[in-house]
Scaffold this motif. Structure first.
Motif, mmCIF file in Angstrom:
data_model
loop_
_atom_site.group_PDB
_atom_site.id
_atom_site.type_symbol
_atom_site.label_atom_id
_atom_site.label_comp_id
_atom_site.label_asym_id
_atom_site.label_seq_id
_atom_site.Cartn_x
_atom_site.Cartn_y
_atom_site.Cartn_z
ATOM 1 N N GLU A 323 0.644 -1.148 -0.003
ATOM 2 C CA GLU A 323 0.021 0.085 0.015
ATOM 3 C C GLU A 323 0.958 1.084 -0.076
ATOM 4 O O GLU A 323 1.680 1.568 0.897
ATOM 5 C CB GLU A 323 -0.880 0.044 1.147
ATOM 6 C CG GLU A 323 -1.899 1.298 1.139
ATOM 7 C CD GLU A 323 -2.829 1.146 2.507
ATOM 8 O OE1 GLU A 323 -3.576 2.302 2.620
ATOM 9 O OE2 GLU A 323 -2.612 0.402 3.247
ATOM 10 N N ALA A 324 0.793 2.030 -1.194
ATOM 11 C CA ALA A 324 1.545 3.365 -1.135
ATOM 12 C C ALA A 324 0.777 4.430 -0.142
ATOM 13 O O ALA A 324 -0.406 4.598 -0.315
ATOM 14 C CB ALA A 324 1.475 3.795 -2.461
ATOM 15 N N LEU A 325 1.567 5.227 0.658
ATOM 16 C CA LEU A 325 1.164 5.756 1.529
ATOM 17 C C LEU A 325 1.908 7.416 1.551
ATOM 18 O O LEU A 325 2.615 7.604 2.470
ATOM 19 C CB LEU A 325 1.053 5.375 3.162
ATOM 20 C CG LEU A 325 0.430 4.020 3.414
ATOM 21 C CD1 LEU A 325 0.862 3.514 4.685
ATOM 22 C CD2 LEU A 325 -0.746 4.224 3.182
ATOM 23 N N GLY A 326 1.752 8.015 0.297
ATOM 24 C CA GLY A 326 2.484 9.219 0.409
ATOM 25 C C GLY A 326 3.606 9.122 -0.123
ATOM 26 O O GLY A 326 4.316 8.447 -0.925
ATOM 27 N N ALA A 329 5.490 3.679 1.962
ATOM 28 C CA ALA A 329 4.612 2.378 1.762
ATOM 29 C C ALA A 329 4.556 1.324 2.747
ATOM 30 O O ALA A 329 5.466 1.274 3.637
ATOM 31 C CB ALA A 329 5.452 1.694 0.676
ATOM 32 N N ARG A 330 3.528 0.703 2.769
ATOM 33 C CA ARG A 330 3.272 -0.394 4.102
ATOM 34 C C ARG A 330 3.153 -1.633 3.040
ATOM 35 O O ARG A 330 2.515 -1.826 2.271
ATOM 36 C CB ARG A 330 2.041 -0.134 4.658
ATOM 37 C CG ARG A 330 1.819 -1.313 5.792
ATOM 38 C CD ARG A 330 0.367 -0.700 6.481
ATOM 39 N NE ARG A 330 -0.717 -0.984 5.565
ATOM 40 C CZ ARG A 330 -1.172 -2.259 5.542
ATOM 41 N NH1 ARG A 330 -0.859 -3.254 6.066
ATOM 42 N NH2 ARG A 330 -2.463 -2.192 4.659
ATOM 43 N N GLU A 343 3.694 -6.540 9.418
ATOM 44 C CA GLU A 343 3.391 -5.274 8.479
ATOM 45 C C GLU A 343 4.854 -4.636 8.770
ATOM 46 O O GLU A 343 5.465 -4.753 9.857
ATOM 47 C CB GLU A 343 2.463 -4.496 9.202
ATOM 48 C CG GLU A 343 1.005 -4.705 8.839
ATOM 49 C CD GLU A 343 -0.124 -4.045 8.972
ATOM 50 O OE1 GLU A 343 0.325 -2.871 9.652
ATOM 51 O OE2 GLU A 343 -1.142 -4.250 8.727
ATOM 52 N N ALA A 345 6.624 -0.978 7.676
ATOM 53 C CA ALA A 345 6.639 0.385 7.077
ATOM 54 C C ALA A 345 7.837 0.741 6.406
ATOM 55 O O ALA A 345 8.813 0.879 7.375
ATOM 56 C CB ALA A 345 5.932 1.413 7.944
#
Length: 449
Positions: A323-326, A329-330, A343, A345
């Motif tokens: 998951e791209a988070l600005g 990424a996670r 998980e 980060a």
């Protein structure tokens, strides 16, 4: 050489689609054939999507070396006296003596790329850059399809088009970067094919934790590079196996890359072909050179001694989700040992997950139905790397890539590049000669074999 926006009236013996090392080597083979028979040279033209010559530019990491000998260049195994050999390049660069003094069979990747650029510049009049072939089709004439000619439609970067005519095409459009299903590249999610460009676009201080996914040479090299270039950062290597596996580069194993091995594979039984893959995959696929493995292990051990760890190996793990988070990424990692998830980060993740091979159907479109496929749905190939026609076509479509199923695991690698290109050039010349003999033979006389 530019694109005119109209039909080119010349009929080429060959149009090359792509101008990476494979078609560059083919251009050299054709050039040297022309030098030996100047009264009847093979006419050719090449088209390349990139604006200039380039080969894996984003993996030209510092101090990385080629995995093949410098003698496995564009020409030497076919013609040791070629002016396009790596030795000729060293001589032209005034570095031959120094290279010999270095006593190393394996040049750096940077130097080999410079050699390829030098060779490409020597044939610059035969290639059009920033030009993409959009379709290939049999030439339409008088309401019928002319089976021995092809129309190739080319679009330039400014949108203009040109249609050229040829008797043969050589398709060498390269490999397609592969990402896990559901993963798309972006500002913080990269494929190894774009690594250096993406890396240099970031401020190093913003990369405090980076991850590399993969078990092959590129993954290990990128992991080492990030550990060295980002001394402040945590570096996680996500490896689906239990650590890296060493590449077998011993002499007997390396025989699988010999030109003669292509014949052994092509004419071998299905059991022999299966044995090639079973026993020799560890020469090229998901394996790493021993010096890179030792360098990474030494770094990890030194950190263990100091009690300050930055390099982490997450073995037997796969990426379940990204998951791209600005600006981050996670990752969701799943252990192949106990099926637990974790998980992670990170500020960037690099997928060194390989490439998909050349699929000529993407380029051929409807024309693809004119060629035979085997029981597994793969294209049937002649020994000279030419697609087997399903109809009366006499034009030739040659593949420089995507032939592993018919010619073996080394068929499209650099190890065979000079000999393979020579075989294709010989095929084009031979078939042209047979065609000309048939044209001048009296009616009723037997055709050329």
């Amino acid at each position: 050489m530019g694109i005119t926006g109209r039909r080119n009236q010349e009929i080429y013996d060959l149009v090359g689609i792509g101008f990476g090392p494979s078609n560059l080597s083919l251009a050299i083979a054709l050039e040297e054939h022309g030098a030996s028979a100047p009264e009847h040279p093979v006419t050719s033209r090449f088209f390349e999507r990139q604006p200039e010559f380039g080969w894996h530019r984003n993996m030209l990491l510092p101090s990385t070396t080629m995995q093949i000998s410098f003698l496995k260049d564009l020409a030497t195994f076919r013609n040791p006296m070629s002016r396009f050999s790596f030795v000729s390049y060293l001589h032209a660069s005034n570095r031959l003596v120094q290279f010999v003094n270095n006593q190393d069979f394996y040049p750096t990747r940077q130097e080999f790329h410079q050699y390829l650029e030098w060779a490409a510049a020597g044939l610059g009049d035969q290639v059009t850059y920033s030009a993409e072939v959009t379709s290939i089709r049999p030439l339409a004439g008088d309401g019928e399809r002319t089976p021995d000619l092809l129309e190739i439609e080319v679009r330039s970067g400014d949108g203009r088009t040109e249609t050229v005519t040829a008797r043969n095409v050589a398709v060498s459009t390269g490999l397609v970067p592969r990402l896990p299903q559901g993963v798309t590249s972006g500002e913080r999610v990269w494929h190894s094919s774009e690594f250096l460009s993406r890396f240099h676009a970031q401020a190093p201080d913003d990369l405090k934790h980076v991850a590399v996914v993969g078990a092959g040479q590129s993954a290990a090299e990128i992991t080492r590079f990030l550990h060295d270039e980002l001394p402040h950062a945590q570096v996680s290597a996500v490896i689906p196996s239990y650590g890296y596996s060493v590449a077998d580069d011993t002499p007997f194993a390396n025989q699988v890359f010999d030109p003669g091995a292509v014949d052994e594979y092509y004419f071998g039984t299905s059991q022999a072909q299966e044995a090639f893959w079973r026993y020799h995959r560890n020469t090229n696929y998901a394996v790493v050179d021993s010096d890179v493995i030792r360098a990474l292990y030494q770094r990890a051990y030194d950190e263990q001694v100091r009690g300050s760890r930055r390099l982490h190996f997450r073995n037997l793990a796969r990426v379940d989700a990204v998951e791209a988070l600005g600006s981050a990424a996670r990752l969701v990692l799943r252990s192949l040992l106990d099926d637990r998830t974790e998980e992670l980060a990170v500020d960037a993740v690099v997928f060194a997950t390989g490439y998909d091979g050349l699929d000529p159907a993407r380029l051929l479109g409807d024309f693809d139905r004119h060629f035979q496929r085997d029981a597994a749905g793969m294209h049937r190939m002649e020994r000279d790397y030419r697609l087997v026609p399903a109809s009366g076509l006499t034009c030739g479509v040659y593949l420089q890539g995507g032939t592993e199923h018919s010619h073996g695991l080394s068929s499209s690698l650099l190890s065979n590049i000079a000999v393979r290109s020579g075989e294709i050039a010989d095929s084009i010349v031979l078939r042209r000669t047979e065609r000309e003999l048939d044209r001048t033979r009296p009616v009723g006389a037997p055709s050329a074999v």
